[in-house]
Design a protein around this motif. Structure first.
Motif, mmCIF file in Angstrom:
data_model
loop_
_atom_site.group_PDB
_atom_site.id
_atom_site.type_symbol
_atom_site.label_atom_id
_atom_site.label_comp_id
_atom_site.label_asym_id
_atom_site.label_seq_id
_atom_site.Cartn_x
_atom_site.Cartn_y
_atom_site.Cartn_z
ATOM 1 N N VAL A 44 -33.399 44.957 -14.946
ATOM 2 C CA VAL A 44 -33.127 43.540 -15.193
ATOM 3 C C VAL A 44 -31.715 43.262 -14.682
ATOM 4 O O VAL A 44 -30.763 43.921 -15.100
ATOM 5 N N LEU A 45 -31.598 42.310 -13.764
ATOM 6 C CA LEU A 45 -30.305 41.921 -13.223
ATOM 7 C C LEU A 45 -30.029 40.455 -13.532
ATOM 8 O O LEU A 45 -30.914 39.610 -13.373
ATOM 9 N N LEU A 46 -28.803 40.153 -13.954
ATOM 10 C CA LEU A 46 -28.341 38.785 -14.090
ATOM 11 C C LEU A 46 -27.600 38.460 -12.805
ATOM 12 O O LEU A 46 -26.609 39.108 -12.470
ATOM 13 N N ILE A 47 -28.088 37.481 -12.053
ATOM 14 C CA ILE A 47 -27.621 37.189 -10.701
ATOM 15 C C ILE A 47 -26.634 36.019 -10.727
ATOM 16 O O ILE A 47 -26.936 34.960 -11.275
ATOM 17 N N PRO A 58 -18.831 33.853 -6.647
ATOM 18 C CA PRO A 58 -19.985 33.879 -7.555
ATOM 19 C C PRO A 58 -19.596 33.500 -8.983
ATOM 20 O O PRO A 58 -18.529 33.886 -9.463
ATOM 21 N N VAL A 59 -20.461 32.722 -9.631
ATOM 22 C CA VAL A 59 -20.211 32.295 -11.013
ATOM 23 C C VAL A 59 -21.500 32.365 -11.821
ATOM 24 O O VAL A 59 -22.599 32.438 -11.267
ATOM 25 N N PHE A 60 -21.342 32.333 -13.134
ATOM 26 C CA PHE A 60 -22.458 32.373 -14.065
ATOM 27 C C PHE A 60 -22.359 31.191 -15.020
ATOM 28 O O PHE A 60 -21.261 30.729 -15.327
ATOM 29 N N GLU A 88 -13.748 42.395 -13.097
ATOM 30 C CA GLU A 88 -12.589 41.592 -12.698
ATOM 31 C C GLU A 88 -12.982 40.360 -11.871
ATOM 32 O O GLU A 88 -12.202 39.425 -11.738
ATOM 33 N N ASP A 89 -14.185 40.330 -11.332
ATOM 34 C CA ASP A 89 -14.663 39.186 -10.550
ATOM 35 C C ASP A 89 -15.574 38.256 -11.339
ATOM 36 O O ASP A 89 -16.031 37.236 -10.817
ATOM 37 N N TYR A 90 -15.842 38.604 -12.600
ATOM 38 C CA TYR A 90 -16.772 37.827 -13.419
ATOM 39 C C TYR A 90 -16.134 36.489 -13.811
ATOM 40 O O TYR A 90 -15.021 36.442 -14.330
ATOM 41 N N VAL A 91 -16.848 35.391 -13.549
ATOM 42 C CA VAL A 91 -16.391 34.052 -13.908
ATOM 43 C C VAL A 91 -17.567 33.273 -14.466
ATOM 44 O O VAL A 91 -18.663 33.265 -13.888
ATOM 45 N N PRO A 103 -28.802 32.065 -17.033
ATOM 46 C CA PRO A 103 -28.477 32.768 -15.798
ATOM 47 C C PRO A 103 -29.739 33.115 -15.012
ATOM 48 O O PRO A 103 -30.818 33.292 -15.589
ATOM 49 N N VAL A 104 -29.610 33.189 -13.705
ATOM 50 C CA VAL A 104 -30.717 33.599 -12.848
ATOM 51 C C VAL A 104 -30.972 35.078 -13.102
ATOM 52 O O VAL A 104 -30.034 35.881 -13.168
#
Length: 192
Positions: A44-47, A58-60, A88-91, A103-104
């Motif tokens: 399972v991936l949250l894209i 990329p954002v969520f 560190e890139d999660y926004v 989320p996708v």
């Protein structure tokens, strides 16, 4: 396969061939082979989404951390949940919308589809029980990419009432001949 269902209750459900290429998602991590291997092992991936030109990168949606936590807990031992992004890139992005944006998701095994739908249904049910939720927050938008048992990758889109998300998704898959039994949550059964 491309089917759409719309009705007067502001409900839109669509099932079509998926154009998501998970290999492209993994290529971003060629310089980190261990993280790339973790992602490839995930079922399972949250894209993340790309909101150009409003936001670079990329954002969520704002609910992503909570959904990631819930999916990880509820699917523990049955699925590996991950997201193709470094911490560190999660926004998270607060969309200017009254809709509940999920989320996708990408689900690599069809057997997990009803479980994920059930977890999302319970999340939405619990969210709607909160006293500070406006009535306008009753619309949910969801996109789920999944691999059918015949190997094809499909894309499910739901845009409609939050309180019917789980039941409608399950019924829609069953009407199309997809076997998704065994997932309906107790909170969904109580609402029916």
């Amino acid at each position: 396969m491309n089917t759409q269902f719309n009705n007067s209750a502001n409900l839109s459900v669509e099932l079509s061939a998926s154009e998501l290429d998970t290999n492209l998602l993994f290529e971003d991590f060629n310089d980190d082979p261990s993280f790339k291997a973790e992602l490839q092992a995930a079922t399972v991936l949250l894209i993340p989404s790309d909101l150009k030109p409003e936001y670079e990168g990329p954002v969520f949606p704002a609910s992503t951390r909570e959904i990631f936590r819930i999916l990880s807990e509820e699917l523990k031992g049955r699925a590996v949940v991950n997201s193709p992004i470094k911490d560190e890139d999660y926004v998270e992005f607060e969309y200017r919308s009254e809709d509940i944006l999920l989320p996708v998701l990408f689900i690599g095994k069809l057997i997990l589809l009803p479980l994920v739908i059930s977890v999302l249904g319970t999340f939405l049910h619990d969210r709607l029980k909160k006293p500070n939720i406006e009535k306008s927050d009753n619309t949910v938008k969801s996109e789920i990419h999944f691999v059918h048992s015949n190997g094809t990758q499909l894309h499910f889109k739901y845009d409609g009432p939050a309180d019917t998300f789980e039941r409608t998704a399950m019924e829609h898959f069953e009407n199309l001949g997809l076997t998704v039994s065994g997932g309906e949550s107790t909170s969904c059964k109580k609402r029916n």
